[in-house]
Design a protein around this motif. Structure first.
Motif, PDB file in Angstrom:
ATOM      1  N   SER A  22      -9.231 -21.374 -10.086  1.00 54.02           N
ATOM      2  CA  SER A  22      -9.861 -22.630 -10.469  1.00 54.02           C
ATOM      3  C   SER A  22     -10.292 -23.490  -9.281  1.00 54.02           C
ATOM      4  N   HIS A  23      -9.758 -23.208  -8.096  1.00 55.62           N
ATOM      5  CA  HIS A  23     -10.058 -24.054  -6.944  1.00 55.62           C
ATOM      6  C   HIS A  23     -11.388 -23.656  -6.311  1.00 55.62           C
ATOM      7  N   LYS A  24     -12.128 -24.631  -5.823  1.00 56.28           N
ATOM      8  CA  LYS A  24     -13.440 -24.341  -5.235  1.00 56.28           C
ATOM      9  C   LYS A  24     -13.344 -23.694  -3.861  1.00 56.28           C
ATOM     10  N   ASN A  25     -12.213 -23.889  -3.180  1.00 49.52           N
ATOM     11  CA  ASN A  25     -12.089 -23.379  -1.813  1.00 49.52           C
ATOM     12  C   ASN A  25     -11.448 -22.004  -1.715  1.00 49.52           C
ATOM     13  N   TYR A  26     -10.658 -21.631  -2.714  1.00 45.71           N
ATOM     14  CA  TYR A  26      -9.901 -20.386  -2.594  1.00 45.71           C
ATOM     15  C   TYR A  26      -9.464 -19.882  -3.955  1.00 45.71           C
ATOM     16  N   ASP A  27      -9.145 -18.589  -4.010  1.00 46.52           N
ATOM     17  CA  ASP A  27      -8.431 -17.988  -5.136  1.00 46.52           C
ATOM     18  C   ASP A  27      -6.991 -17.783  -4.684  1.00 46.52           C
ATOM     19  N   PHE A  28      -6.048 -18.003  -5.605  1.00 46.91           N
ATOM     20  CA  PHE A  28      -4.634 -17.923  -5.246  1.00 46.91           C
ATOM     21  C   PHE A  28      -3.943 -16.937  -6.171  1.00 46.91           C
ATOM     22  N   CYS A  29      -3.551 -15.780  -5.629  1.00 46.43           N
ATOM     23  CA  CYS A  29      -2.923 -14.740  -6.437  1.00 46.43           C
ATOM     24  C   CYS A  29      -1.497 -14.480  -5.957  1.00 46.43           C
ATOM     25  N   THR A  30      -0.623 -14.169  -6.905  1.00 48.94           N
ATOM     26  CA  THR A  30       0.765 -13.871  -6.561  1.00 48.94           C
ATOM     27  C   THR A  30       1.233 -12.624  -7.302  1.00 48.94           C
ATOM     28  N   ILE A  31       2.223 -11.988  -6.713  1.00 53.02           N
ATOM     29  CA  ILE A  31       2.951 -10.903  -7.371  1.00 53.02           C
ATOM     30  C   ILE A  31       4.415 -11.304  -7.407  1.00 53.02           C
ATOM     31  N   SER A  32       5.001 -11.281  -8.576  1.00 52.68           N
ATOM     32  CA  SER A  32       6.418 -11.598  -8.725  1.00 52.68           C
ATOM     33  C   SER A  32       7.212 -10.305  -8.729  1.00 52.68           C
ATOM     34  N   GLY A  33       8.113 -10.172  -7.775  1.00 54.33           N
ATOM     35  CA  GLY A  33       8.955  -8.982  -7.740  1.00 54.33           C
ATOM     36  C   GLY A  33       8.586  -8.059  -6.589  1.00 54.33           C
ATOM     37  N   PRO A  34       9.356  -6.976  -6.441  1.00 57.98           N
ATOM     38  CA  PRO A  34       9.130  -6.028  -5.349  1.00 57.98           C
ATOM     39  C   PRO A  34       7.730  -5.424  -5.409  1.00 57.98           C
ATOM     40  N   THR A  35       7.175  -5.234  -4.222  1.00 52.93           N
ATOM     41  CA  THR A  35       5.791  -4.774  -4.103  1.00 52.93           C
ATOM     42  C   THR A  35       5.672  -3.757  -2.982  1.00 52.93           C
ATOM     43  N   VAL A  36       4.782  -2.788  -3.167  1.00 51.03           N
ATOM     44  CA  VAL A  36       4.489  -1.810  -2.122  1.00 51.03           C
ATOM     45  C   VAL A  36       3.036  -1.982  -1.700  1.00 51.03           C
ATOM     46  N   LEU A  37       2.815  -2.035  -0.389  1.00 49.49           N
ATOM     47  CA  LEU A  37       1.474  -2.154   0.156  1.00 49.49           C
ATOM     48  C   LEU A  37       0.999  -0.799   0.678  1.00 49.49           C
ATOM     49  N   ASP A  38      -0.175  -0.387   0.221  1.00 48.04           N
ATOM     50  CA  ASP A  38      -0.848   0.782   0.790  1.00 48.04           C
ATOM     51  C   ASP A  38      -1.957   0.267   1.699  1.00 48.04           C
ATOM     52  N   PRO A  39      -1.724   0.214   3.020  1.00 49.33           N
ATOM     53  CA  PRO A  39      -2.719  -0.380   3.926  1.00 49.33           C
ATOM     54  C   PRO A  39      -4.021   0.399   4.002  1.00 49.33           C
ATOM     55  N   THR A  40      -3.978   1.696   3.695  1.00 52.00           N
ATOM     56  CA  THR A  40      -5.200   2.497   3.786  1.00 52.00           C
ATOM     57  C   THR A  40      -6.223   2.107   2.732  1.00 52.00           C
ATOM     58  N   SER A  41      -5.751   1.617   1.595  1.00 53.20           N
ATOM     59  CA  SER A  41      -6.664   1.215   0.524  1.00 53.20           C
ATOM     60  C   SER A  41      -6.621  -0.286   0.261  1.00 53.20           C
ATOM     61  N   SER A  42      -5.838  -1.024   1.078  1.00 52.27           N
ATOM     62  CA  SER A  42      -5.677  -2.474   0.889  1.00 52.27           C
ATOM     63  C   SER A  42      -5.276  -2.805  -0.544  1.00 52.27           C
ATOM     64  N   THR A  43      -4.253  -2.090  -1.018  1.00 49.87           N
ATOM     65  CA  THR A  43      -3.792  -2.265  -2.391  1.00 49.87           C
ATOM     66  C   THR A  43      -2.305  -2.593  -2.421  1.00 49.87           C
ATOM     67  N   PHE A  44      -1.940  -3.607  -3.219  1.00 46.76           N
ATOM     68  CA  PHE A  44      -0.552  -3.957  -3.461  1.00 46.76           C
ATOM     69  C   PHE A  44      -0.153  -3.427  -4.841  1.00 46.76           C
ATOM     70  N   ARG A  76     -18.007 -10.939   3.926  1.00 42.77           N
ATOM     71  CA  ARG A  76     -17.496 -10.191   5.072  1.00 42.77           C
ATOM     72  C   ARG A  76     -15.968 -10.126   5.097  1.00 42.77           C
ATOM     73  N   ILE A  77     -15.319 -10.704   4.068  1.00 42.99           N
ATOM     74  CA  ILE A  77     -13.867 -10.654   3.966  1.00 42.99           C
ATOM     75  C   ILE A  77     -13.472  -9.453   3.120  1.00 42.99           C
ATOM     76  N   LYS A  78     -12.599  -8.640   3.644  1.00 39.35           N
ATOM     77  CA  LYS A  78     -12.199  -7.426   2.932  1.00 39.35           C
ATOM     78  C   LYS A  78     -11.455  -7.771   1.653  1.00 39.35           C
ATOM     79  N   GLU A  79     -11.858  -7.130   0.558  1.00 40.23           N
ATOM     80  CA  GLU A  79     -11.242  -7.370  -0.738  1.00 40.23           C
ATOM     81  C   GLU A  79      -9.920  -6.619  -0.842  1.00 40.23           C
ATOM     82  N   VAL A  80      -8.925  -7.268  -1.428  1.00 44.39           N
ATOM     83  CA  VAL A  80      -7.598  -6.683  -1.611  1.00 44.39           C
ATOM     84  C   VAL A  80      -7.342  -6.519  -3.106  1.00 44.39           C
ATOM     85  N   THR A  81      -6.719  -5.397  -3.483  1.00 41.04           N
ATOM     86  CA  THR A  81      -6.435  -5.104  -4.887  1.00 41.04           C
ATOM     87  C   THR A  81      -4.951  -5.278  -5.180  1.00 41.04           C
TER      88      THR A  81
END
Length: 305
Positions: A22-44, A76-81
């Motif tokens: 809803s904010h004009k300057n940014y999107d704010f996303c969260t994950i609740s709980g343990p998370t694994v990051l795959d840096p090769t695909s930029s995916t949480f 030009r900002i890399k998208e994260v999934t």
């Protein structure tokens, strides 16, 4: 100044993946709980028993940079999934602290934007959501700048790089931190030494200023751009289209077509090539040289610092 407001950011309701757009300057996303990051695909990936059931996975995408209103910058900002899925990669490194993801891309590397788009939003986010806690910073587009010194020639001396700003931008896109160095008779030698000796690579158009290569560290990378008529010394040999001499002579003129035949043994004719000629590099062609240069400079930096 456009940045995140200093008011606290509300912690979202408990949910595996939640995004407030809803904010004009940014999107704010969260994950609740343990998370694994795959840096090769930029995916949480959400590590949650509920995701093991055969249900449609929750998927959100976000560009972690606070200039949402600027389409060109955000492109030009890399998208994260962020995804809740029963397929989770193995986790090799584990942290117990919460993580904050941000991008160091966009307009950073500029002191105003370093603070306005980086440090200030990060400070507000960390202190609003995780006060008095340690956090793990996950930085997208983190820059490990090998340094490239670009020797600049200006004035009426000839052999000037006419598209210097564009060349600098191309080198920065590849990964270099480009420092423009325009030596003069008044430049203190110790200043020149400090700059060049700290670098990992150097580029310049053939000329006396390239004597500064004596200050390069052994195994650093050097590329000399040589105009028409002086090809015997070339690392990067320019094409006729990259020479300003085409403004005075046709492409079929012997001055362009066969510099050796034109000058013969008359050294005075070299002034055509040394003082009348400037260079506009073909960025598409030169980019391939820059890529190879970057690979070598990166190896040198990793080894020598």
């Amino acid at each position: 100044m456009k940045s995140l407001e200093s008011k606290s950011i509300s912690k979202p309701e408990a949910k595996d993946i939640s995004c407030d757009r809803s904010h004009k300057n940014y999107d704010f996303c969260t994950i609740s709980g343990p998370t694994v990051l795959d840096p090769t695909s930029s995916t949480f990936f959400v590590m949650d028993p509920k995701t093991l059931t055969p249900q449609k996975p929750t998927v959100e995408k976000v560009r972690p940079y606070p200039r949402k209103w600027e389409t060109h910058t955000m492109s030009r900002i890399k998208e994260v999934t962020l995804i809740s899925s029963p397929i989770i990669p193995n986790s090799e490194i584990q942290h117990k602290a919460p993580a904050i993801l941000l991008s160091a891309g966009g307009l950073t590397e500029n002191i105003f934007h370093d603070f306005n788009d980086g440090f200030i939003p990060l400070f507000i986010t960390a202190n609003s959501i995780f006060p008095d806690q340690d956090v793990v910073l996950v930085i997208s587009k983190a820059r490990d700048w090998p340094i490239l010194v670009l020797i600049s020639r200006n004035g009426g001396v000839g052999r000037v790089l006419l598209n210097q700003n564009e060349v600098k931008f191309e080198a920065e896109k590849i990964g270099f931190n480009v420092i423009i160095f325009e030596p003069t008779p008044m430049t203190p030698m110790h200043k020149a030494y400090e700059l060049i000796h700290s670098g990992h690579a150097m580029i310049g158009i053939d000329g006396a200023a390239l004597t500064h290569t004596i200050f390069l560290r052994p195994s650093s990378v050097f590329m000399q751009v040589v105009p028409l008529g002086t090809e015997w010394a070339a690392e990067y040999r320019i094409e006729a289209e990259e020479s300003s001499l085409l403004e005075k002579y046709s492409k079929d003129d012997v001055v362009i077509r066969d510099p050796v035949a034109f000058r013969g043994t008359d050294w005075s004719l070299m002034n055509v090539y040394l003082k009348e000629q400037n260079v506009t590099l073909d960025l598409v062609r030169f980019r391939e040289y820059l890529k190879e240069m970057y690979k070598k400079a990166k190896k040198f930096m990793n080894k020598e610092g």
